[in-house]
Design a protein around this motif. Sequence first.
Motif, PDB file in Angstrom:
ATOM      1  N   TYR A 250      -1.709  10.626  -2.908  1.00  0.00           N
ATOM      2  CA  TYR A 250      -2.591   9.588  -3.422  1.00  0.00           C
ATOM      3  C   TYR A 250      -2.316   8.295  -2.670  1.00  0.00           C
ATOM      4  O   TYR A 250      -1.164   7.881  -2.573  1.00  0.00           O
ATOM      5  CB  TYR A 250      -2.338   9.337  -4.911  1.00  0.00           C
ATOM      6  CG  TYR A 250      -2.680  10.511  -5.781  1.00  0.00           C
ATOM      7  CD1 TYR A 250      -3.962  10.654  -6.305  1.00  0.00           C
ATOM      8  CD2 TYR A 250      -1.735  11.471  -6.104  1.00  0.00           C
ATOM      9  CE1 TYR A 250      -4.290  11.726  -7.116  1.00  0.00           C
ATOM     10  CE2 TYR A 250      -2.054  12.554  -6.913  1.00  0.00           C
ATOM     11  CZ  TYR A 250      -3.327  12.668  -7.416  1.00  0.00           C
ATOM     12  OH  TYR A 250      -3.652  13.730  -8.212  1.00  0.00           O
ATOM     13  N   LEU A 251      -3.364   7.654  -2.172  1.00  0.00           N
ATOM     14  CA  LEU A 251      -3.230   6.353  -1.538  1.00  0.00           C
ATOM     15  C   LEU A 251      -3.519   5.296  -2.595  1.00  0.00           C
ATOM     16  O   LEU A 251      -4.563   5.338  -3.260  1.00  0.00           O
ATOM     17  CB  LEU A 251      -4.193   6.217  -0.358  1.00  0.00           C
ATOM     18  CG  LEU A 251      -3.998   4.981   0.509  1.00  0.00           C
ATOM     19  CD1 LEU A 251      -2.600   4.956   1.141  1.00  0.00           C
ATOM     20  CD2 LEU A 251      -5.062   4.933   1.597  1.00  0.00           C
ATOM     21  N   ILE A 252      -2.577   4.389  -2.768  1.00  0.00           N
ATOM     22  CA  ILE A 252      -2.621   3.391  -3.831  1.00  0.00           C
ATOM     23  C   ILE A 252      -2.610   2.002  -3.195  1.00  0.00           C
ATOM     24  O   ILE A 252      -1.773   1.722  -2.332  1.00  0.00           O
ATOM     25  CB  ILE A 252      -1.405   3.574  -4.771  1.00  0.00           C
ATOM     26  CG1 ILE A 252      -1.410   4.999  -5.344  1.00  0.00           C
ATOM     27  CG2 ILE A 252      -1.395   2.527  -5.867  1.00  0.00           C
ATOM     28  CD1 ILE A 252      -0.112   5.414  -5.995  1.00  0.00           C
TER      29      ILE A 252
ATOM     30  N   LEU B 142      -5.716   3.591  -7.468  1.00  0.00           N
ATOM     31  CA  LEU B 142      -5.879   4.735  -6.583  1.00  0.00           C
ATOM     32  C   LEU B 142      -7.108   4.551  -5.714  1.00  0.00           C
ATOM     33  O   LEU B 142      -8.206   4.324  -6.216  1.00  0.00           O
ATOM     34  CB  LEU B 142      -6.009   6.015  -7.404  1.00  0.00           C
ATOM     35  CG  LEU B 142      -4.779   6.347  -8.229  1.00  0.00           C
ATOM     36  CD1 LEU B 142      -5.089   7.410  -9.249  1.00  0.00           C
ATOM     37  CD2 LEU B 142      -3.648   6.789  -7.344  1.00  0.00           C
ATOM     38  N   ILE B 143      -6.911   4.646  -4.414  1.00  0.00           N
ATOM     39  CA  ILE B 143      -7.978   4.437  -3.446  1.00  0.00           C
ATOM     40  C   ILE B 143      -8.550   5.762  -2.958  1.00  0.00           C
ATOM     41  O   ILE B 143      -9.743   5.914  -2.790  1.00  0.00           O
ATOM     42  CB  ILE B 143      -7.452   3.633  -2.226  1.00  0.00           C
ATOM     43  CG1 ILE B 143      -6.953   2.273  -2.670  1.00  0.00           C
ATOM     44  CG2 ILE B 143      -8.509   3.507  -1.143  1.00  0.00           C
ATOM     45  CD1 ILE B 143      -7.998   1.422  -3.331  1.00  0.00           C
ATOM     46  N   ALA B 144      -7.669   6.735  -2.700  1.00  0.00           N
ATOM     47  CA  ALA B 144      -8.117   8.012  -2.143  1.00  0.00           C
ATOM     48  C   ALA B 144      -7.056   9.074  -2.403  1.00  0.00           C
ATOM     49  O   ALA B 144      -5.905   8.757  -2.728  1.00  0.00           O
ATOM     50  CB  ALA B 144      -8.369   7.877  -0.644  1.00  0.00           C
ATOM     51  N   MET B 145      -7.468  10.318  -2.205  1.00  0.00           N
ATOM     52  CA  MET B 145      -6.572  11.449  -2.412  1.00  0.00           C
ATOM     53  C   MET B 145      -6.589  12.338  -1.176  1.00  0.00           C
ATOM     54  O   MET B 145      -7.639  12.564  -0.577  1.00  0.00           O
ATOM     55  CB  MET B 145      -7.041  12.234  -3.634  1.00  0.00           C
ATOM     56  CG  MET B 145      -6.175  13.382  -4.011  1.00  0.00           C
ATOM     57  SD  MET B 145      -6.838  14.137  -5.508  1.00  0.00           S
ATOM     58  CE  MET B 145      -5.949  15.671  -5.481  1.00  0.00           C
ATOM     59  N   ASP B 146      -5.414  12.794  -0.809  1.00  0.00           N
ATOM     60  CA  ASP B 146      -5.228  13.796   0.254  1.00  0.00           C
ATOM     61  C   ASP B 146      -5.770  13.380   1.620  1.00  0.00           C
ATOM     62  O   ASP B 146      -6.266  14.219   2.377  1.00  0.00           O
ATOM     63  CB  ASP B 146      -5.820  15.152  -0.159  1.00  0.00           C
ATOM     64  CG  ASP B 146      -5.049  15.776  -1.306  1.00  0.00           C
ATOM     65  OD1 ASP B 146      -3.839  15.514  -1.436  1.00  0.00           O
ATOM     66  OD2 ASP B 146      -5.658  16.540  -2.078  1.00  0.00           O
TER      67      ASP B 146
ATOM     68  N   VAL C 132       0.882  -1.159   0.000  1.00  0.00           N
ATOM     69  CA  VAL C 132       0.000   0.000   0.000  1.00  0.00           C
ATOM     70  C   VAL C 132       0.921   1.211   0.000  1.00  0.00           C
ATOM     71  O   VAL C 132       1.818   1.322   0.848  1.00  0.00           O
ATOM     72  CB  VAL C 132      -0.929   0.003   1.234  1.00  0.00           C
ATOM     73  CG1 VAL C 132      -1.712   1.301   1.313  1.00  0.00           C
ATOM     74  CG2 VAL C 132      -1.866  -1.199   1.194  1.00  0.00           C
ATOM     75  N   VAL C 133       0.733   2.102  -0.965  1.00  0.00           N
ATOM     76  CA  VAL C 133       1.665   3.218  -1.149  1.00  0.00           C
ATOM     77  C   VAL C 133       0.942   4.556  -1.032  1.00  0.00           C
ATOM     78  O   VAL C 133      -0.142   4.738  -1.595  1.00  0.00           O
ATOM     79  CB  VAL C 133       2.338   3.141  -2.540  1.00  0.00           C
ATOM     80  CG1 VAL C 133       3.276   4.325  -2.776  1.00  0.00           C
ATOM     81  CG2 VAL C 133       3.095   1.832  -2.700  1.00  0.00           C
ATOM     82  N   LEU C 134       1.579   5.469  -0.311  1.00  0.00           N
ATOM     83  CA  LEU C 134       1.143   6.852  -0.309  1.00  0.00           C
ATOM     84  C   LEU C 134       2.121   7.608  -1.200  1.00  0.00           C
ATOM     85  O   LEU C 134       3.304   7.712  -0.882  1.00  0.00           O
ATOM     86  CB  LEU C 134       1.147   7.442   1.101  1.00  0.00           C
ATOM     87  CG  LEU C 134       0.615   8.870   1.191  1.00  0.00           C
ATOM     88  CD1 LEU C 134      -0.901   8.890   0.948  1.00  0.00           C
ATOM     89  CD2 LEU C 134       0.943   9.486   2.536  1.00  0.00           C
TER      90      LEU C 134
END
Length: 162
Positions: free
Chosen positions: A134-136, A142-146, A51-53
Amino acid sequence: MKQKQTILIFIFVLSATLVHAQIRQGYKAPDVALPTASGDTIRLSSLKGKVVLLDFWASWCGPCRVSNKGLVKLYPKYKEKGFEILGVSLDEDSKDWQKAVEKDKIKWLQVIDKGGWESNTVNQWRISAIPTSYLIDKEGTLIAMDLEGKELEKALKELLGD
């Protein structure tokens, strides 16, 4: 004839808007390949399975530096569970970037795109302000942003099964 022209103009405007739309939830993350301070290249795609930010920031950005403080606390808590942060600096001077990394006690992966606001990465990801993150997920979606603070931690718990 006029109706056909109107339709063609509408299609052109719509396609131009879609081309320049910001990357959104549910999209596959475009790859990023940028140099580290030592000159090695890190690719976002090499982190698949974690899981990457993906965090866009710069040393001169006050809100970015505040955000770093929260990530410094969060990162060690989830790193061993499969979480990684890839910081993308938009600094044009690598010395300023490296000083900020040291001062903020950043331990996660860091790369720099010295093109600043004119860089290919900024254009590819449609970055219009920083900090932007971006949460990946593990598959590269892409799962979510900010997300920050408790929202980010909640998402990590869900994605990492904690």
